[in-house]
Scaffold this motif. Structure first.
Motif, short mmCIF file in Angstrom:
data_model
loop_
_atom_site.label_atom_id
_atom_site.label_comp_id
_atom_site.label_asym_id
_atom_site.label_seq_id
_atom_site.Cartn_x
_atom_site.Cartn_y
_atom_site.Cartn_z
N ASN A 348 0.83 -1.20 0.00
CA ASN A 348 0.00 0.00 0.00
C ASN A 348 0.87 1.25 0.00
O ASN A 348 0.58 2.23 -0.70
CB ASN A 348 -0.92 0.02 1.22
CG ASN A 348 -2.09 -0.93 1.07
OD1 ASN A 348 -2.36 -1.42 -0.02
ND2 ASN A 348 -2.78 -1.19 2.17
N ASN A 356 -6.08 5.51 -4.39
CA ASN A 356 -6.51 5.47 -2.99
C ASN A 356 -6.96 4.08 -2.57
O ASN A 356 -7.21 3.84 -1.39
CB ASN A 356 -7.65 6.46 -2.77
CG ASN A 356 -7.18 7.90 -2.83
OD1 ASN A 356 -6.08 8.22 -2.36
ND2 ASN A 356 -8.00 8.77 -3.41
N GLU A 357 -7.08 3.18 -3.56
CA GLU A 357 -7.53 1.82 -3.27
C GLU A 357 -6.51 0.82 -3.82
O GLU A 357 -6.76 0.16 -4.83
CB GLU A 357 -8.92 1.58 -3.89
CG GLU A 357 -10.00 2.49 -3.32
CD GLU A 357 -11.36 2.24 -3.96
OE1 GLU A 357 -12.29 1.86 -3.23
OE2 GLU A 357 -11.46 2.42 -5.19
N LYS A 360 -7.30 -2.74 -4.74
CA LYS A 360 -8.00 -3.01 -6.00
C LYS A 360 -7.11 -2.84 -7.22
O LYS A 360 -7.57 -3.02 -8.35
CB LYS A 360 -9.23 -2.11 -6.11
CG LYS A 360 -10.29 -2.38 -5.05
CD LYS A 360 -11.49 -1.48 -5.25
CE LYS A 360 -12.55 -1.74 -4.18
NZ LYS A 360 -13.72 -0.85 -4.34
#
Length: 530
Positions: A348, A356-357, A360
């Motif tokens: 991350n 921001n994800e 995913k």
């Protein structure tokens, strides 16, 4: 390089391509003043003209379109989509190149359900290179075209094009580097992991895993020289070991030019059922030279990363045009999603600047981001002229919807050169349909035994460094071949490329090999057969 004093021990430490560079210097000044024949490299001595001429016409039209909006001295403006199809039709004439462009656009509309004006706009903007690649992974219509090309040439009837993501790259070499890097960056392979490699194989697949930044443990899954370089099913059983994290294969192989047969493909499917987390990397650059070729990707798509390059078939090594293909539902995304929280947090932190994800962010998009050190993800992607060239190469085949005269001409060239070489050597050719014939592996020891006797062959093995014949062939005869050991073959094997020399020279290469072997035999007779 001192031609009178060659340090063979130092040469032994070099890779196959680096040894070849040294042989070129020797061959260019060969003692017999023979013609210099470099059959070492795989660069083809032919090009595809249709796609290149079409590219030039698209650039010309794109410039005219740009001049419609701004035209000051040598400065032109930007293109507009409104009315572009009509203007292109008025621009195009009735010559073969323009007809191909027309046929290609009809194909895109009728067979791929693409909007003609959008394709034209993408082609002209891409060819003149007036924008960043957008999206950064692949141009929208180009990806559809590339997917259809892969479907028609590599999948052998298995329908995967709508489930496949494509990332055009700077040739197959860049694809390899990107894949290795992202596998490591995402903890899918780590130092000390076991990886299986089908040998013999293109040398970087042997060299990269040994680098300090990877430090992988190599397990060799060997193709059988005595069985025309087919891989045995027993060797593939090694892949059932869950400690083996990845399997690397070039299919058809380099340097053996042998494609995996249906038994081998079925075995790989069975192996993956036993070892479901196995990562497979298949490099299929020579697949189009094999009739009814089928890629590993079509057999175990969710486990496989596919690498393809347009360089060999279309004579485009200088264009640097290749791609990575990956199934939308793949084990890479699943493995990443199952990491522990600490590892996820580290990833991350790496990718948070692009989304921001991060959870995913697909593995394919991670490859794209890593290819530009993440920070330049927004400007990633292969240059747009190169992407358009890939699309045009693909369409030059697709428009035929059946037998392609260009593909057939390429096959005829390599087949003729292969047959001429083997006939001159007196070696039985491998006529199996899996043989791409792009390269040949010549075993000097076996050739010596067949032409003379086993005692002479044993003499060569015991009394000469493995590079002796290669050096003598270059230094005396002016012929450059490649050492097979660097590809993972046994000693005595030399690689001949059937791609990069005029056809009439392959018979001569065979004769030069036989002549040098005869000189070795004469020396042997004087010393041992008194």
């Amino acid at each position: 390089m001192d031609h009178t004093k060659i340090d063979k021990n130092k040469l032994n430490e070099l890779g196959a391509f680096e040894i070849s560079f040294e042989m070129i210097e020797l061959a260019q000044e060969n003692l017999d003043n023979n013609i210099f024949l470099n059959a070492g490299r795989g660069n083809p001595n032919w090009i595809n003209t249709k796609a290149r001429l079409a590219f030039n016409r698209i650039v010309e039209f794109g410039i005219k379109e740009s001049q419609r909006t701004i035209n000051m001295a040598d400065l032109a403006g930007y293109t507009k989509i409104r009315g572009v199809e009509d203007r292109l039709n008025n621009f195009l004439g009735n010559n073969d190149t323009d007809q191909f462009i027309k046929d290609a656009l009809v194909y895109c509309k009728d067979k791929l359900d693409l909007k003609t004006d959008e394709v034209i706009k993408e082609f002209i903007d891409g060819a003149i290179g007036n924008n960043y690649p957008v999206p950064s992974r692949a141009l929208v219509n180009t990806e559809v075209i590339l997917n259809r090309y892969l479907q028609e040439t590599l999948y052998n009837g298995v329908d995967l094009e709508k489930d496949t993501l494509v990332f055009p790259t700077e040739g197959g070499t860049a694809a390899m580097v990107y894949i290795f890097n992202s596998l490591k960056r995402n903890n899918l392979i780590k130092a000390g992991d076991k990886i299986a490699i089908n040998t013999p194989i293109f040398t970087p697949y042997l060299q990269i895993p040994e680098l300090a930044e990877f430090d992988l443990v190599e397990v060799f899954v060997e193709s059988d020289e005595k069985d025309n370089w087919d891989i045995s099913l027993d060797e593939l059983d090694k892949l059932k070991d869950p400690q083996i994290k990845a399997f690397f294969v070039v299919n058809p192989s380099n340097p053996a030019s042998k494609a995996l047969n249906q038994d081998a493909l079925q075995k790989i499917k069975e192996v993956v059922a036993v070892n479901p987390d196995l990562i497979v990397l298949t490099d299929d650059v020579y697949g189009t030279f094999v009739e009814d070729f089928q890629t590993v990707y079509s057999v175990v798509p969710e486990n496989t990363i596919l690498v393809y390059s347009y360089s060999k078939l279309f004579g485009a090594t200088g264009w640097r045009v290749g791609l990575i293909a990956l199934h939308k539902n793949n084990i890479f995304d699943r493995l990443i999603s199952n990491f522990d929280e600490k590892t996820k947090a580290e990833l991350n932190n790496r990718y948070k600047i692009v989304t921001n994800e991060v959870d995913k962010l697909s593995f394919m998009e991670r490859i794209v981001a890593d290819s530009r050190s993440v920070g330049l993800y927004h400007t990633a992607g292969l240059s747009t002229p190169q992407q358009i060239m890939e699309a045009l190469f693909s369409l030059s085949h697709l428009v035929h919807e059946g037998k392609d005269p260009y593909f057939e001409a390429c096959d005829d060239i390599v087949n003729t050169r292969y047959e001429d070489l083997h006939e001159a050597l007196g070696i039985q050719p491998d006529e199996s349909k899996e043989n791409a014939k792009y390269y040949s592996i010549i075993n000097i020891y076996e050739l010596a035994a067949a032409k003379y006797d086993q005692e002479f062959s044993d003499y060569l093995v015991k009394n000469f460094n493995r590079l002796d014949f290669l050096i003598s062939l270059a230094k005396q005869n002016g012929v450059v071949l490649m050492d097979g050991v660097g590809f993972g073959t046994s000693e005595g094997n030399l690689r001949v490329s059937q791609a990069n020399l005029p056809t009439e020279y392959y018979e001569l290469i065979g004769k030069q090999i036989n002549n040098l072997l005869e000189e070795y035999y004469d020396t042997y007779k004087k010393k041992h057969l008194k």
